[in-house]
Design a protein around this motif. Structure first.
Motif, PDB file in Angstrom:
ATOM      1  N   THR A   3     -23.900 -45.462  -0.027  1.00 19.28           N
ATOM      2  CA  THR A   3     -25.269 -45.046   0.469  1.00 19.28           C
ATOM      3  C   THR A   3     -25.580 -45.129   1.967  1.00 19.28           C
ATOM      4  O   THR A   3     -24.978 -45.981   2.771  1.00 19.28           O
ATOM      5  CB  THR A   3     -26.427 -45.233  -0.171  1.00 19.28           C
ATOM      6  N   LYS A   4     -26.061 -43.972   2.818  1.00 22.15           N
ATOM      7  CA  LYS A   4     -26.507 -44.228   4.005  1.00 22.15           C
ATOM      8  C   LYS A   4     -27.982 -44.027   4.258  1.00 22.15           C
ATOM      9  O   LYS A   4     -28.596 -43.161   3.623  1.00 22.15           O
ATOM     10  CB  LYS A   4     -25.863 -43.088   5.013  1.00 22.15           C
ATOM     11  N   THR A   5     -28.681 -44.573   5.201  1.00 23.90           N
ATOM     12  CA  THR A   5     -30.051 -44.212   5.547  1.00 23.90           C
ATOM     13  C   THR A   5     -29.793 -43.561   6.817  1.00 23.90           C
ATOM     14  O   THR A   5     -29.147 -43.714   7.850  1.00 23.90           O
ATOM     15  CB  THR A   5     -30.502 -45.773   5.940  1.00 23.90           C
ATOM     16  N   SER A   7     -32.628 -40.835   9.358  1.00 22.37           N
ATOM     17  CA  SER A   7     -33.844 -40.440  10.091  1.00 22.37           C
ATOM     18  C   SER A   7     -33.999 -39.113   9.928  1.00 22.37           C
ATOM     19  O   SER A   7     -33.125 -38.294  10.439  1.00 22.37           O
ATOM     20  CB  SER A   7     -33.873 -41.289  11.300  1.00 22.37           C
ATOM     21  N   TYR A  13     -38.330 -33.602   5.819  1.00 23.08           N
ATOM     22  CA  TYR A  13     -38.537 -34.402   4.367  1.00 23.08           C
ATOM     23  C   TYR A  13     -39.158 -33.534   3.503  1.00 23.08           C
ATOM     24  O   TYR A  13     -38.813 -33.575   2.417  1.00 23.08           O
ATOM     25  CB  TYR A  13     -39.189 -35.676   4.547  1.00 23.08           C
ATOM     26  N   SER A  27     -29.803 -36.250  -2.606  1.00 26.84           N
ATOM     27  CA  SER A  27     -28.258 -35.896  -2.259  1.00 26.84           C
ATOM     28  C   SER A  27     -28.013 -34.674  -2.784  1.00 26.84           C
ATOM     29  O   SER A  27     -27.463 -33.804  -2.223  1.00 26.84           O
ATOM     30  CB  SER A  27     -27.432 -37.057  -2.577  1.00 26.84           C
TER      31      SER A  27
END
Length: 72
Positions: A3-5, A7, A13, A27
């Motif tokens: 997984t990646k975080t 911004s 969002y 995803s």
């Protein structure tokens, strides 16, 4: 799979959240939107085979064109 975080802006969002279907992860939403970006039109083949619907769309388009000419 890792997984990646990332911004993203709040408004982005909100767009993703509103596009999310029941049972989908973020995803999944992004994957679905990326596939749509590629322009796979096969899902739309036959969508306007209803002659009455097609004639209605043509009539609406004609009316819109006429109205736009009146505004100029």
């Amino acid at each position: 799979m890792g997984t990646k975080t990332i911004s993203i802006r709040d408004d982005t969002y909100d767009l993703l959240k509103n596009a999310k279907r029941e049972g989908e992860s973020f995803s999944d939403v992004i994957d679905r939107m990326m596939v749509r970006e590629k322009g796979d039109l096969s899902a739309y083949f036959g969508a306007l085979k209803d002659k009455k619907l097609l004639e209605g769309l043509e009539e609406d388009s004609r009316k819109i064109r006429e109205l736009s000419r009146l505004r100029i």
